[in-house]
Motif scaffolding. Structure first.
Motif, mmCIF file in Angstrom:
data_model
loop_
_atom_site.group_PDB
_atom_site.id
_atom_site.type_symbol
_atom_site.label_atom_id
_atom_site.label_comp_id
_atom_site.label_asym_id
_atom_site.label_seq_id
_atom_site.Cartn_x
_atom_site.Cartn_y
_atom_site.Cartn_z
ATOM 1 N N GLY A 1 0.827 -1.205 0.000
ATOM 2 C CA GLY A 1 0.000 0.000 0.000
ATOM 3 C C GLY A 1 0.852 1.242 0.000
ATOM 4 O O GLY A 1 1.939 1.280 -0.583
ATOM 5 N N GLY B 1 -0.046 -2.019 -4.615
ATOM 6 C CA GLY B 1 0.182 -0.630 -4.254
ATOM 7 C C GLY B 1 1.612 -0.147 -4.405
ATOM 8 O O GLY B 1 2.493 -0.803 -4.979
ATOM 9 N N THR C 1 -3.380 -4.352 -7.448
ATOM 10 C CA THR C 1 -4.612 -3.902 -6.803
ATOM 11 C C THR C 1 -5.217 -5.021 -5.961
ATOM 12 O O THR C 1 -4.925 -6.203 -6.172
ATOM 13 N N ASP D 1 -2.564 5.293 -1.069
ATOM 14 C CA ASP D 1 -2.122 5.328 -2.461
ATOM 15 C C ASP D 1 -3.236 4.943 -3.424
ATOM 16 O O ASP D 1 -3.274 5.398 -4.560
ATOM 17 N N GLN D 2 -4.188 4.111 -2.950
ATOM 18 C CA GLN D 2 -5.255 3.631 -3.828
ATOM 19 C C GLN D 2 -6.653 3.827 -3.253
ATOM 20 O O GLN D 2 -7.634 3.731 -3.992
#
Length: 448
Positions: free
Chosen positions: A353, A378, A400, A428-429
């Motif tokens: 991540g 990530g 992902t 980050d996502q």
């Protein structure tokens, strides 16, 4: 500590940060109740703050809040009488809070406004690098069983703002607060520590905010720093090298009363959660409650969402959501918990991540040695894969959460376990770890 409340009536107060999930709503309403002149500023625009703004619509429509959205302006900070800082902002490094300080404008936070006004001394504060949320809710659960829901309050970093509940909190009530390192760093200015302080453990975390482990540990020290001789500290054994208790009433987790006592079967996974339970039981005992009764009450504790919870099964494969795992140490605990609680299962783990600056190599090596497969996602995914190479676990660059679950489903057999325990933040996502956990559940077909 100076318990004289900060004056608010007719003061120009700048609230820094509303947030998409309404983190600033409670303090804004509180300020309005106290007749402050409020300017609410956020770098997000009106569209992205829609639900949070809707919850303040009555105050906005009445002209009781001025909005500055999509930007911050320095003069909103330097011309204020008081600035309320979001806990995620480091006031020592942020340009706007530094400008306010240089102009002589005092800074505060929601938790500081609460602490200086709490009518009860019976405050139990919980912090730690991992396990603090679970320990907080376990302790709250046990105290509610003992006293009833109307006499126990949950707040701080977990449970929402208590500012609007202040009129209902009585001197004999218990207040259970989860306290982050950010909150504690601000509270150092108030020279306050809770009557019962719990520190679950201490490992490097939030180094992007604190700058060093030394500063992070010093912020955690504030939960103990101003305790009085009649106060109590309940500490995990990993804190011994870094924290300095100030009260003689200190209980270390490996020597506590509950360490050698019977603990009922729990509904939450892992030995670390059993350790959290022992800390909660000891904290309840330190505030005057029967430890055996507290232990029995935790047998009905269901755990928290996104914290090592089995969320479902698909074609004989269990899925465990531990999205709240945002440190390498927490992810290692989750891996070990699944290995202990599901000893015959092949374990597949999703790691990675946002990069907070922590050393992820020990986590990668531990996962490679003790799981069947690693699916890296990530920003930190490539470094995790690099550190994990050369051992028996299969290593997959999944990128992902959804792709990780797809890859895992192609490699699992009935009886396997797929664990999401990223060991990293989600930013980050995803907006937060909750959103990441929901994405995992949806990809696994376990969404409810």
């Amino acid at each position: 500590m100076n318990r004289t409340p900060t004056p608010l009536s007719r003061r120009r107060v700048t609230v820094m940060g509303l947030g998409r999930f309404g983190g600033g709503v409670g303090v804004t309403r509180f300020l309005a109740e106290h007749d402050a002149r409020i300017l609410l500023t956020d770098t997000l625009d009106q569209d992205r703050l829609g639900p949070s703004l809707d919850s303040l619509r009555d105050l906005i429509d009445d002209g009781r809040i001025e909005l500055r959205l999509g930007e911050h302006r320095e003069d909103d900070f330097t011309s204020a009488d008081l600035v309320v800082v979001n806990p995620a902002v480091n006031p020592a490094t942020n340009a706007y809070t530094r400008a306010a300080s240089n102009a002589g404008v005092p800074l505060t936070s929601e938790i500081r406004l609460l602490i200086e006004r709490l009518p009860t001394p019976h405050v139990l504060g919980i912090t730690g690098s991992a396990g603090k949320s679970t320990t907080t809710v376990m302790l709250h659960h046990a105290l509610v069983d003992a006293l009833g829901d109307e006499r126990v309050w949950l707040g701080g970093n977990l449970g929402g703002s208590l500012l609007m509940d202040l009129p209902r909190i009585q001197p004999d009530h218990r207040v259970v607060l989860e306290l982050s390192s950010f909150m504690l760093d601000g509270l150092r200015h108030d020279r306050w520590s809770p009557r019962v302080a719990v520190v679950t453990n201490l490992h490097p975390n939030h180094l992007d905010w604190h700058g060093s482990f030394e500063h992070y540990a010093d912020s955690k020290q504030q939960i103990l720093e101003h305790q009085q001789p009649h106060d109590a500290a309940v500490l995990g054994s990993s804190c011994a090298d870094r924290l300095r208790p100030r009260t003689p009433r200190v209980v270390w987790s490996d020597t506590s009363w509950v360490e050698s006592q019977w603990l009922p079967p729990l509904r939450v996974l892992g030995e670390h959660n059993r350790a959290n339970a022992r800390l909660a039981i000891e904290a309840a005992g330190q505030t005057g409650f029967d430890r055996n009764a507290a232990a029995a009450s935790l047998a009905t504790f269901n755990g928290l969402p996104h914290r090592l919870r089995v969320i479902g099964e698909r074609e004989g494969v269990r899925f465990v959501d531990d999205s709240k795992s945002t440190t390498p140490e927490a992810a290692i605990l989750a891996i070990d918990a699944c290995r202990s609680d599901f000893p015959d299962a092949r374990l597949h783990v999703i790691l990675g991540g946002y990069d907070k600056g922590a050393d992820l190599a020990p986590l990668a090596r531990h996962a490679a040695a003790h799981t069947h497969a690693i699916y890296a996602i990530g920003q930190t995914g490539p470094s995790i894969l690099d550190a994990a190479q050369g051992q028996d676990a299969e290593c997959v660059d999944a990128q992902t959460v959804a792709d990780a679950v797809t890859h895992a489903l192609g490699h699992t057999t009935p009886g396997d376990v797929v664990l999401l325990s990223p060991g990293c933040a989600s930013w980050d996502q995803f907006t937060n770890y909750e959103q990441r956990g929901r994405a995992f559940a949806e990809a696994a077909g376990c969404a409810q």
